[in-house]
Structure formats: structure tokens, C-alpha cells
Design an enzyme around this catalytic site. Structure first.
Site, PDB file in Angstrom:
ATOM      1  N   GLU A 145       2.516   4.725  -4.299  1.00 47.56           N
ATOM      2  CA  GLU A 145       2.469   5.590  -5.497  1.00 47.56           C
ATOM      3  C   GLU A 145       3.810   6.265  -5.812  1.00 47.56           C
ATOM      4  O   GLU A 145       4.048   6.467  -7.023  1.00 47.56           O
ATOM      5  CB  GLU A 145       1.363   6.643  -5.332  1.00 47.56           C
ATOM      6  CG  GLU A 145      -0.040   6.099  -5.370  1.00 47.56           C
ATOM      7  CD  GLU A 145      -0.412   5.311  -4.116  1.00 47.56           C
ATOM      8  OE1 GLU A 145      -1.210   4.374  -4.226  1.00 47.56           O
ATOM      9  OE2 GLU A 145       0.118   5.643  -3.033  1.00 47.56           O
TER      10      GLU A 145
ATOM     11  N   ASP B   8      -8.893   3.518  -2.313  1.00 49.07           N
ATOM     12  CA  ASP B   8      -9.772   3.952  -1.214  1.00 49.07           C
ATOM     13  C   ASP B   8     -11.097   4.494  -1.739  1.00 49.07           C
ATOM     14  O   ASP B   8     -11.294   5.701  -1.889  1.00 49.07           O
ATOM     15  CB  ASP B   8      -9.058   5.017  -0.380  1.00 49.07           C
ATOM     16  CG  ASP B   8      -7.848   4.455   0.338  1.00 49.07           C
ATOM     17  OD1 ASP B   8      -7.694   3.223   0.368  1.00 49.07           O
ATOM     18  OD2 ASP B   8      -7.049   5.253   0.856  1.00 49.07           O
TER      19      ASP B   8
ATOM     20  N   ASP C  34       0.851  -1.190   0.000  1.00 43.18           N
ATOM     21  CA  ASP C  34       0.000   0.000   0.000  1.00 43.18           C
ATOM     22  C   ASP C  34       0.889   1.243   0.000  1.00 43.18           C
ATOM     23  O   ASP C  34       2.110   1.160   0.212  1.00 43.18           O
ATOM     24  CB  ASP C  34      -0.897  -0.020   1.241  1.00 43.18           C
ATOM     25  CG  ASP C  34      -2.108   0.890   1.107  1.00 43.18           C
ATOM     26  OD1 ASP C  34      -2.347   1.418   0.008  1.00 43.18           O
ATOM     27  OD2 ASP C  34      -2.808   1.070   2.114  1.00 43.18           O
TER      28      ASP C  34
END
Length: 774
Positions: free
Chosen positions: A407, A478, A404
Site C-alpha cells: 500500500e 484480508d 503483498d
């Protein structure tokens, strides 16, 4: 930019054309796939997505005409002009992809008001942007665009503008969002039932405008980097997807348990909470295979550690879960806490494994652990180090890793463009590798798990680039517990599938905000057909487990989770075939019904494989819906067994406990018996739902292996051929045509058209059933 053509050279599949200002390279990958490359940024051509490019020998003719060079393959005619203008024709001479020759001309926006006042309320004009790489193509009427991965909006992207820049944005995503967590610079264009794809392999910030700027043209562009794109001809969308995944890789066959139901929230802790959740699944007779631990399991958010107060004995807890049939998956973020004495930080610092700023000082930003540093995943030594660290978690008994915040996300503003990464001796900047940062982390994770346990790795990632499908499953990030996000999820998943990501899913029930009983009921009906079937919610939301609301909601969850387990052998077959042909699990109707123009923009129905069509209810309070049945096949209502002719709209009553489902006539659906988890019992009966046609033949192949190892790549698997011939008599023949795995079925149970149940023993690896139609 290029000038006039001066000369050209042909070397087997490569045509080099020299212009006044630049030299270009055209590579014929095969008769339907062509690469166009211009080294306007870097001389060497490299790809993070394509790792084992195979250039096939094929028939190629190259001729110099008066004003262009003509390249001919068995399927295409490519004409190259001055200024590197490119037009592509099919073999019949019809132009299918034409460079736009006009000037860039954005639509006029009448802005006569006070822009300064508007800006105070947050209204901002769309800024015109000039790009270093800009490829415009002529846009014809009735052109449809698909792909781009997880972008929000409708299935057809005509009229949209998208940006590829992996972005962590926790605010509710709507149709207007141009960028999210993944960058998949690939799209499919279709007009007049003829399709092609373009993969723009550029890792800088890329832009795709599909007629939003001007309906005369569409373009793909980049702020920097090389011109490097692949044209992939169909004419079928299936051929385009196969061609694209032939380049970037197909989704590998997953471990069987990963296809079961998965339960997650931020955060299950302490240990007693995790054990209690597992216990309730078994007590309430709701199948489940996986429980996740979010960031709270760590020691002050230090990756590869445990909080010994919340989890005093992780090995013992994980063994207890495994004894009850549960696998544990733990989250890992890339941000490493700055903390002297912390093993991961100390090792990385000592070996120069972290990204640095322009002054060669280790770069820090704020993430969950506080002040954090970022591993340089572009470096092979760093990836090996990170891969080896996976063993820390696996030695505790963890079964999968959830990547997670990759990015990469950061709280004190984004990483600056000029942060430095060492790509094995080649220093590159963040602006070039941002979109592949998560991809390289996923690759390291996959390789570390594979080396540690020698089983098919289970990696879940939020950030991705083209090709990540080789290493990880993905979810759409999300989302929110809203009906809008449930509706958005269907075209997002369909376009992810068309973009190579077959193993994909959403947070069932929604991550942010509070779910409602009705929303969870409808969402689990979609999730049952989603490859990654995971219920996940945030730390601030109300409980969202199947039993968290009322008896009706619990019963609906149980019903559809059990249905999912029943269909797992069918799903596993899709994955087996998909590793070979690149086709996804979740499919838009247009993928198989390209000749039926009514399927081109259906956003709220999808195919689960080729044989099951799902038409979920996606609106609050709705108890019926209109469904389109594609032309060319008959369709059987899964619940009532009523048959319908394709090519028509029908109205289906759909009370809360019913998700409309239709089986294509002439389909065979293998089933599992009722299970609480994968591996609960040995399955010795092959159960087949056979849906016959009135007249004719059809065939299905069912796959069987050990469900976890790589031995299937060495031929250790079984393949059953099921042939149905419905003519004077109904004849069903089941043959074991490949016997490479030592567990074969003892018998077959045939559920014929949802009514007759026939059980037969295998004799000499064969079953033959003849039924008199009278």
C-alpha cells in the site's frame, strides 16, 4: 476559481479555453470520450494509469454561443460556461451530466448531546472537508452508481462516500468502510437506461460522495493535484467499460495454469509440509495447480531469500512439485530489511534506490523484517533493479510472484506525507504517489518476470490503482471467515470487473478467523466461478484445505473444483475476448440486461461471462433461495435441465451440495475432460455443451493456443466458429476459421441439451452435424 471566459483556441482535437484566472484544456479522445484538464497543481499532464493514449481523429465542431462554448462530436454536445462549468448532452439534446451550480450544503445533523462524552466511547462526527479540487455534479432521482473497484457495500453505490487512499486494515471490513487496499477512481453512472463513466485520474487522496452529503448533488474531489478527468459515454454500460479499459488497458490473457485451483496459507513450512499438502491433493483426487508460500519461507523476512533450515533445497523441492503438476508462487513485500551485508539492502543503499525523508536521509519504518526501507518504485532505474531481482526467485523455479503489503503497509504509523521519491528527476512526495506505489511495484514485477521467462507473467497484488489490471491479478485482501464477508465479496468482485479488473478473486473460505464446514462449502461454490480461485487462511486459524473438515465438505469441494476445471476452456475464451473488448469475467446482471430495471441492484447473483448465471447461497443454514431470471432470454437449470422464461422470480431448492446455476438458452459452453492439473494430458477432443433455442441461430467462437507464451500476439492461435441453426432441421457447423497454432482438435463431442452425445471427426478443419428435429 476560474472567472469568466476570455478566449479559446482549437488545435485538432484539443480546445484550450482561457479564463480570467486559469487556462483549461479539453481533449476529444474520440466521439464518446472527453478529457477535462486544469493545471492547478502541476503544468504538465501525466498519468500512471494511461500509458498509450490514442487520440482518434473524429468530427468536431466548436462554436461560440452567447454564454458558452459548444463542442459537438458524433455522439455528444458539450457546453462550457464561465467558471468552467460543464454540461454534457447526448445527440438528441438530452442532458446526461450536468455540473451542480448551487452551494455545497451538507445534510443537517442534529447533535444536541454531549459530543465529548460520545467521543470517549469512540463515537466521532463525520468531519466536513474542504478540497483543493472539487467537482460537483447534479444528482437526479433514479441514478445508479457502479465501479470504484473493491469497495465494500452493495453493487449500487448511490448514497455512499468513499475515499481512495490505499490502506492496510486487518480488522473485519464492513459496509461502512470507506477505504481499503486499492484506489480505483472510476465510476459508472446510469439513469433511464443511459450510462456514462468518469475516471478521475488523480493519485492524491480522492473522495467520491454519491449523494451522502446531499441528495441534490454528487461530487469527486481531491486534497491536491490537478483537475484531470475523463468523461466516457455509453449509452450502454458495456460501452462505458470498453471506453474505460481503452484508456487504462485491458486484462491480458493469462497463462492457462493460473486459472486452476490454488492453495495458500500463512504459512506452509517447512518443506515437508508443502510436499504433504501437494501429496494429499493427488491422493484425494482434488485438482490443484498452485501452492503458495507466505512470508515464513524467507530468511528472517528478507525478500528474495530462503530460510535454509525450513527449505534446505528449494530448487529440488520445486522440481518435485512440478513433476507432480504443481506450480509454486512466493510472496514478496516491498519492505527491505535494514541489514548490512544483505545484498538487496546493500545494493539499494549504494545506488540511492530507497525513499528518503525531507532531509534526504533514507526513510525507515517497521514491517515484518523489523526496521525496513522502501524502494522508490517511481524511479525507472529502481524498477529495472527490482525487475532484475525477480530472476532470483524464478531461477529457483518459482512460477509467479505475490506482491503483498504494498500500500505500502508499515507498523510504526503510516509513511509521512512528505517522504520523497525521485520520479526520474522530478521529486514527488508520498502524499502524491501513495496510491500508485503498489501499481509501480506490480509493473516492475511484471516486466521482470516477462524478461526472465518470456511467458505471460503471473503477478498477484493487494494494492492497486487504475491500470494495474495490465500487470497483475488482484484479490480483495484480508477478509474474514464470516458469512458477511462471503456476501460482501459478490458486489466487490462485480464492481472490480466493471472497474477493469477482470482477473480478480477473494480468499476463499476467508483469511482471518476460523472457517466452518458449511461456510467453506458455500464459498468454494462461489470460488469455482471466480477468476482467481485461491483458498487462503491466516497463521492462527484452523486448517482450511478441502479435506480439513469432514467427508461431506471434502466431497463438495472436490465437486466444485472439478466443475471449475471442466469450465476452464470457457473461462479462457472469456479472457481472450476480454483482452480485446475490456469486458470482465464476473459481471453484474445489469451489464447485459440494462433494459431490465430489476437487475440494477441484484447483489447476490452474477454472470460468469455472458452465458452462465450463478446464484449462490450466501446465508448460514439456508437451503433454498429466490432467483431472478433476466428478461429477454430463457434460462436452463444447469443441474435439472429444466427451462425457464426470463423476466420472473423463481424459488430454487439448494441443499448444501447445490449451487444454483443457469445457462442462457442459445449458449455453447466448451469443456475440458477431467484433469488433476492443467497440462496433465493432451486434449484432442473439443467438448461442447450446446443449449439450443426453439427457433433461430446463434454462434460462438472458441479460442486455442499454447496457454503460456506471447506467440498468440503474433497470430499463433486457433479460432473455431461454432454455428447453430435450429429451423426445419438442427444444423451445427464447426469451422477452424483461424489456423495459427500447430495443435488442432482431432474430433468434437457435442453434448446436446444435456442429453444427446454426438462425436464427429474433423475433416478438412470442419465438422457438420444435421439432426432431424422429428
Amino acid at each position: 476559481m476560474f472567472g469568466k471566459m476570455k478566449n479559446f483556441k482549437v488545435d485538432k482535437n484539443i480546445i484550450k479555453i482561457k479564463y480570467e484566472k486559469l487556462e483549461t484544456k479539453i481533449t476529444i479522445i474520440n466521439s464518446s470520450t472527453v478529457n477535462f484538464f486544469v493545471p492547478n497543481f502541476r503544468k504538465n499532464q501525466k498519468s500512471n494509469a494511461i500509458e498509450n493514449l490514442i487520440v482518434e481523429p473524429c468530427n468536431i465542431d466548436v462554436l461560440k454561443q452567447d454564454s458558452y462554448i459548444e463542442i459537438t462530436t458524433d455522439n455528444l454536445v458539450i457546453k462550457i460556461y464561465d467558471e468552467f462549468k460543464v454540461d454534457i448532452y447526448n445527440k438528441k439534446g438530452k442532458i446526461i451530466c450536468e455540473d451542480y451550480r448551487g452551494n455545497r450544503d451538507p445534510f443537517i445533523k442534529n447533535c444536541a448531546g454531549r459530543l465529548d462524552i460520545a467521543a470517549q466511547e469512540g463515537h466521532k462526527p463525520t468531519e466536513h472537508m474542504d478540497y483543493k479540487v472539487f467537482i460537483p455534479k447534479k444528482l437526479e432521482n433514479n441514478t445508479y452508481f457502479y465501479g470504484f473497484g473493491e469497495k465494500t457495500g452493495h453493487l449500487n453505490k448511490n448514497g455512499c462516500h468513499y475515499i481512495n487512499w490505499n490502506t492496510d486494515d486487518p480488522s473485519p471490513h464492513g459496509e461502512t468502510y470507506e477505504k481499503l487496499y486499492k484506489s480505483i477512481p472510476f465510476f459508472i453512472s446510469m439513469k433511464d437506461e443511459e450510462a456514462f463513466g468518469i475516471f478521475f485520474d488523480n493519485t492524491f487522496e480522492t473522495h467520491f460522495d454519491l449523494g451522502k452529503e446531499n441528495s441534490k448533488y454528487y461530487y469527486f474531489a481531491s486534497v491536491d493535484g490537478n483537475i484531470d478527468y475523463y468523461f466516457i459515454y455509453g449509452p450502454g454500460i458495456t460501452e462505458v467499460v470498453k471506453g474505460y479499459t481503452n484508456l487504462t488497458g485491458t486484462t491480458p490473457l493469462p497463462q492457462l495454469w493460473t486459472l486452476g485451483y490454488q492453495q495458500c496459507r500463512w504459512a506452509y513450512c517447512p518443506e515437508s509440509n508443502v510436499i504433504d499438502i501437494a501429496k494429499k491433493f493427488r491422493e484425494k483426487d482434488i485438482p490443484c495447480d498452485t501452492i503458495y508460500l507466505d512470508i515464513e519461507y524467507m530468511d528472517d523476512f528478507r525478500v528474495f531469500t530462503w530460510d535454509n533450515k525450513k527449505f534446505p533445497n528449494p530448487k529440488k523441492m520445486i522440481k518435485k512439485l512440478k513433476d507432480e503438476g504443481f506450480k509454486l508462487v512466493t510472496i514478496i513485500d516491498p519492505g527491505v530489511k535494514v541489514d548490512k551485508g544483505y545484498k538487496i539492502y546493500d545494493e539499494g543503499l549504494k545506488n540511492g534506490y530507497f525513499a528518503t525523508d525531507k532531509n534526504s536521509i533514507v526513510y525507515t519504518n517497521w514491517v515484518w523484517p523489523g526496521n525496513s526501507v522502501f524502494p522508490d518504485f517511481m524511479n525507472s532505474d529502481v524498477r529495472r533493479w527490482w525487475a532484475n531481482n525477480q530472476r532470483i526467485m524464478l531461477d529457483y523455479g518459482v512460477s509467479g510472484i505475490w506482491n503483498d503489503m504494498n500500500e505500502p503497509a508499515s507498523f510504526n504509523g503510516p509513511l509521512p506525507d512528505d517522504i520523497k521519491f525521485n520520479e526520474d528527476g522530478n521529486i514527488v512526495e508520498h502524499k502524491e504517489i501513495h496510491n500508485v506505489y503498489g501499481h509501480m511495484m506490480d509493473k516492475a514485477t511484471y516486466e521482470g518476470i516477462k524478461e526472465s521467462i518470456n511467458k505471460r507473467p503471473f503477478v498477484v497484488t493487494r494494492a492497486a490503482y487504475s491500470g494495474t489490471q495490465k500487470y497483475s491479478t488482484v484479490w480483495t485482501g484480508d477478509n474474514q471467515s464470516t458469512w458477511e464477508h462471503l456476501r460482501l465479496s459478490i458486489p466487490m468482485l462485480m464492481n472490480l470487473g466493471l472497474s477493469g479488473f477482470s482477473f480478480c478473486g477473494t480468499d476463499v473460505g476467508g483469511f482471518g478467523y476460523d472457517c466452518t464446514p458449511e461456510l467453506l462449502s458455500r464459498w468454494v461454490q462461489v470460488g469455482a466461478f471466480t477468476p482467481l480461485f485461491r483458498n487462503h487462511t491466516t497463521i492462527y486459524s484452523r486448517d482450511q484445505e478441502p479435506w480439513a473438515f469432514d467427508k461431506l465438505t471434502e466431497d463438495i469441494n472436490r465437486k466444485y473444483i472439478k466443475l471449475r476445471y471442466k469450465l476452464i476452456p470457457y473461462l479462457y475464451d472469456i479472457f481472450y475476448k476480454g483482452e480485446r473488448d475490456g469486458l470482465p469475467v464476473i459481471r453484474p446482471l445489469v451489464l447485459h440486461y440494462q433494459q431490465d430495471d430489476k437487475t440494477y441492484e441484484i447483489n447476490d447473483q452474477f454472470l460468469f461471462g455472458e452465458s452462465i448465471m450463478v446464484a449462490p447461497v450466501l446465508e448460514q443454514g439456508k437451503k433454498a433461495r429466490m432467483i431472478y431470471l433476466p428478461k429477454g432470454d430463457n434460462w436452463i437449470d444447469y443441474w435439472t435441465k429444466e427451462s425457464f422464461e426470463g423476466g420472473q422470480y423463481i424459488i430454487k431448492e439448494a441443499p448444501l451440495e447445490i449451487c444454483p446455476m443457469y445457462i442462457k438458452e442459445g449458449s455453447i459452453i466448451p469443456n475440458f475432460p477431467e484433469l488433476s492439473y492443467i497440462g496433465e494430458k493432451d486434449i484432442k477432443t473439443l467438448i461442447l455443451d450446446v443449449h439450443t433455442v426453439k427457433e433461430g441461430k446463434f454462434e460462438y467462437h472458441h479460442y486455442q493456443d499454447d496457454g503460456e507464451s506471447f506467440e498468440y500476439k503474433d497470430g499463433k492461435y486457433n479460432l473455431y466458429s461454432i454455428k447453430v441453426n435450429n429451423s426445419h432441421k438442427l444444423n451445427i457447423t464447426i469451422d477452424l476459421i483461424k489456423n495459427g497454432y500447430n495443435k488442432i482438435y482431432d474430433e468434437v463431442q457435442i453434448n446436446l441439451n444435456g442429453t444427446n452425445k454426438l462425436v464427429r471427426k474433423f475433416e478438412n478443419d470442419k465438422v457438420v452435424v444435421n439432426i432431424d428435429k422429428n
